[in-house]
Design a protein around this motif. Structure first.
Motif, PDB file in Angstrom:
ATOM      1  N   ARG A 123       0.711  -1.141   0.204  1.00  0.00           N
ATOM      2  CA  ARG A 123       0.035   0.140  -0.127  1.00  0.00           C
ATOM      3  C   ARG A 123       0.765   1.384  -0.097  1.00  0.00           C
ATOM      4  O   ARG A 123       1.757   1.284   0.848  1.00  0.00           O
ATOM      5  CB  ARG A 123      -1.104  -0.053   1.168  1.00  0.00           C
ATOM      6  CG  ARG A 123      -1.711   1.279   1.460  1.00  0.00           C
ATOM      7  CD  ARG A 123      -2.762   1.193   2.629  1.00  0.00           C
ATOM      8  NE  ARG A 123      -3.173   2.560   2.918  1.00  0.00           N
ATOM      9  CZ  ARG A 123      -4.092   3.313   2.256  1.00  0.00           C
ATOM     10  NH1 ARG A 123      -4.744   2.587   1.092  1.00  0.00           N
ATOM     11  NH2 ARG A 123      -4.627   4.410   2.540  1.00  0.00           N
ATOM     12  N   GLY A 124       0.528   2.145  -0.811  1.00  0.00           N
ATOM     13  CA  GLY A 124       1.350   3.497  -1.038  1.00  0.00           C
ATOM     14  C   GLY A 124       2.460   3.303  -1.839  1.00  0.00           C
ATOM     15  O   GLY A 124       3.094   4.421  -2.220  1.00  0.00           O
ATOM     16  N   ILE A 180      -0.694   3.495  -8.074  1.00  0.00           N
ATOM     17  CA  ILE A 180      -0.644   3.443  -6.693  1.00  0.00           C
ATOM     18  C   ILE A 180      -1.330   2.449  -6.038  1.00  0.00           C
ATOM     19  O   ILE A 180      -2.580   2.360  -6.086  1.00  0.00           O
ATOM     20  CB  ILE A 180      -0.984   4.950  -6.075  1.00  0.00           C
ATOM     21  CG1 ILE A 180      -0.254   6.003  -6.870  1.00  0.00           C
ATOM     22  CG2 ILE A 180      -0.874   4.968  -4.683  1.00  0.00           C
ATOM     23  CD1 ILE A 180      -0.495   7.459  -6.375  1.00  0.00           C
ATOM     24  N   ASN A 181      -0.530   1.330  -5.413  1.00  0.00           N
ATOM     25  CA  ASN A 181      -1.089   0.253  -4.672  1.00  0.00           C
ATOM     26  C   ASN A 181      -1.946   0.808  -3.353  1.00  0.00           C
ATOM     27  O   ASN A 181      -1.505   1.601  -2.684  1.00  0.00           O
ATOM     28  CB  ASN A 181      -0.030  -0.604  -4.180  1.00  0.00           C
ATOM     29  CG  ASN A 181       0.596  -1.491  -5.257  1.00  0.00           C
ATOM     30  OD1 ASN A 181      -0.086  -2.168  -6.032  1.00  0.00           O
ATOM     31  ND2 ASN A 181       1.828  -1.218  -5.572  1.00  0.00           N
ATOM     32  N   ALA A 235       8.739   3.962  -6.342  1.00  0.00           N
ATOM     33  CA  ALA A 235       8.716   5.001  -5.500  1.00  0.00           C
ATOM     34  C   ALA A 235       7.464   4.653  -4.511  1.00  0.00           C
ATOM     35  O   ALA A 235       6.919   3.571  -4.344  1.00  0.00           O
ATOM     36  CB  ALA A 235       8.210   6.317  -6.429  1.00  0.00           C
ATOM     37  N   ARG A 236       7.327   5.638  -3.492  1.00  0.00           N
ATOM     38  CA  ARG A 236       6.043   5.456  -2.481  1.00  0.00           C
ATOM     39  C   ARG A 236       5.679   6.819  -2.154  1.00  0.00           C
ATOM     40  O   ARG A 236       6.284   7.795  -2.273  1.00  0.00           O
ATOM     41  CB  ARG A 236       6.653   4.632  -1.333  1.00  0.00           C
ATOM     42  CG  ARG A 236       7.523   5.518  -0.437  1.00  0.00           C
ATOM     43  CD  ARG A 236       8.253   4.635   0.684  1.00  0.00           C
ATOM     44  NE  ARG A 236       9.108   5.449   1.821  1.00  0.00           N
ATOM     45  CZ  ARG A 236       8.744   5.927   2.800  1.00  0.00           C
ATOM     46  NH1 ARG A 236       7.499   5.917   3.417  1.00  0.00           N
ATOM     47  NH2 ARG A 236       9.613   6.576   3.467  1.00  0.00           N
ATOM     48  N   VAL A 237       4.363   6.887  -1.819  1.00  0.00           N
ATOM     49  CA  VAL A 237       3.684   8.034  -1.354  1.00  0.00           C
ATOM     50  C   VAL A 237       4.318   8.369   0.050  1.00  0.00           C
ATOM     51  O   VAL A 237       4.126   7.480   0.953  1.00  0.00           O
ATOM     52  CB  VAL A 237       2.115   7.906  -1.402  1.00  0.00           C
ATOM     53  CG1 VAL A 237       1.539   9.124  -0.677  1.00  0.00           C
ATOM     54  CG2 VAL A 237       1.699   7.663  -2.939  1.00  0.00           C
ATOM     55  N   ILE A 238       4.593   9.433   0.362  1.00  0.00           N
ATOM     56  CA  ILE A 238       5.089   9.886   1.687  1.00  0.00           C
ATOM     57  C   ILE A 238       4.080  11.002   2.430  1.00  0.00           C
ATOM     58  O   ILE A 238       4.084  11.071   3.466  1.00  0.00           O
ATOM     59  CB  ILE A 238       6.573  10.237   1.904  1.00  0.00           C
ATOM     60  CG1 ILE A 238       6.955  11.304   1.040  1.00  0.00           C
ATOM     61  CG2 ILE A 238       7.384   9.051   1.710  1.00  0.00           C
ATOM     62  CD1 ILE A 238       8.282  11.944   1.212  1.00  0.00           C
ATOM     63  N   MET A 246      -1.667  10.279   1.087  1.00  0.00           N
ATOM     64  CA  MET A 246      -2.249   8.995   0.940  1.00  0.00           C
ATOM     65  C   MET A 246      -3.721   9.150   1.028  1.00  0.00           C
ATOM     66  O   MET A 246      -4.863   8.345   0.285  1.00  0.00           O
ATOM     67  CB  MET A 246      -2.121   7.652   1.760  1.00  0.00           C
ATOM     68  CG  MET A 246      -0.985   6.782   0.915  1.00  0.00           C
ATOM     69  SD  MET A 246      -1.263   6.309  -0.765  1.00  0.00           S
ATOM     70  CE  MET A 246      -2.629   4.853  -0.421  1.00  0.00           C
ATOM     71  N   ASP A 247      -4.210  10.101   1.787  1.00  0.00           N
ATOM     72  CA  ASP A 247      -5.780  10.573   2.093  1.00  0.00           C
ATOM     73  C   ASP A 247      -6.222  10.964   0.772  1.00  0.00           C
ATOM     74  O   ASP A 247      -7.270  10.848   0.452  1.00  0.00           O
ATOM     75  CB  ASP A 247      -5.843  11.588   3.070  1.00  0.00           C
ATOM     76  CG  ASP A 247      -5.085  12.593   2.773  1.00  0.00           C
ATOM     77  OD1 ASP A 247      -3.891  12.926   2.233  1.00  0.00           O
ATOM     78  OD2 ASP A 247      -5.582  13.917   3.133  1.00  0.00           O
ATOM     79  N   VAL A 248      -5.339  11.935  -0.236  1.00  0.00           N
ATOM     80  CA  VAL A 248      -5.926  12.050  -1.423  1.00  0.00           C
ATOM     81  C   VAL A 248      -6.164  11.074  -2.410  1.00  0.00           C
ATOM     82  O   VAL A 248      -7.098  11.004  -3.088  1.00  0.00           O
ATOM     83  CB  VAL A 248      -4.782  13.152  -2.139  1.00  0.00           C
ATOM     84  CG1 VAL A 248      -5.301  13.497  -3.666  1.00  0.00           C
ATOM     85  CG2 VAL A 248      -4.550  14.458  -1.143  1.00  0.00           C
ATOM     86  N   VAL A 249      -5.264   9.936  -2.323  1.00  0.00           N
ATOM     87  CA  VAL A 249      -5.337   8.902  -2.974  1.00  0.00           C
ATOM     88  C   VAL A 249      -6.513   8.027  -2.873  1.00  0.00           C
ATOM     89  O   VAL A 249      -7.333   7.543  -3.428  1.00  0.00           O
ATOM     90  CB  VAL A 249      -4.097   7.940  -3.083  1.00  0.00           C
ATOM     91  CG1 VAL A 249      -4.302   6.567  -3.868  1.00  0.00           C
ATOM     92  CG2 VAL A 249      -2.756   8.581  -3.450  1.00  0.00           C
TER      93      VAL A 249
END
Length: 198
Positions: free
Chosen positions: A119-120, A139-140, A160-163, A166-169
């Motif tokens: 996730r992320g 984005i997982n 890559a990863r979301v830092i 993730m609330d937007v995703v």
């Protein structure tokens, strides 16, 4: 003559400074080594900002490929055209009216880099051919083990990863969808701006 030389020197210095503010790359495809100075990319979307951290040490060719599209302005105006709650949010290749943008040549698959589709994380979308990824990424939203390499079968390259954001995703999965295309939000969720950061 000396004035002309001075103008040329100033021009070269400005050009050098301009190139230093961008990504330093060598060899984008073919799995060759890359020197990449950028480590983060900010995606401004219709629903908010997503900040991602890149993994150039683990996926050098993939990161260089992604940054090339970022620096070209390719992603601006593209949409997240495939949103599957509990699975992935995919974008980076289509305009709001579902027209595919013309891309560069595909990048080599680097899924065997030890990174997992958790996730992320961001991974490259591709066709059945492992080396067919171009601009589209996803984005997982979950731990998608079946997207990782399986024995002798390549997987989907995590790069890559979301830092932050993730609330937007997650908000994307709450948008009504299916009016124009299955799995596509009814109102386009666009990438409005892309900022490459150190």
């Amino acid at each position: 003559m000396s004035c002309l030389r001075l103008v040329l020197l100033v021009g070269m210095a400005l050009l050098s400074l301009s190139s230093m503010s961008q990504v330093t790359e060598t060899a984008v495809t073919g799995g060759a080594s890359s020197e990449i100075t950028a480590r983060h990319v900010e995606l401004k979307t219709d629903l908010g900002i997503i900040l991602i951290e890149l993994f150039p040490d683990k996926a050098p060719a993939t990161v260089a490929n992604f940054l090339r599209y970022c620096n070209d302005g390719f992603y601006v105006g593209t949409i997240f055209h495939r949103v599957i709650p509990g699975f992935v949010v995919q974008g980076g290749g289509m305009t709001f009216d579902f027209v595919k943008k013309e891309t560069h040549d595909p990048v080599v698959n680097e899924s065997n880099n030890g990174l997992k589709n958790r996730r992320g994380t961001l991974s490259m979308a591709r066709l059945p051919d492992p080396d067919s990824a171009t601009s589209q990424f996803f984005i997982n939203l979950n731990r998608n083990r079946h997207l990782d390499p399986q024995k002798d079968q390549p997987g989907y390259t995590v790069f890559a990863r979301v830092i932050e954001g993730m609330d937007v995703v997650d908000k994307m999965t709450e948008e009504p969808q299916g009016k124009y295309r299955a799995q596509a939000p009814d109102l386009p969720i666009r990438i409005l701006a892309v900022t490459v950061k150190p």
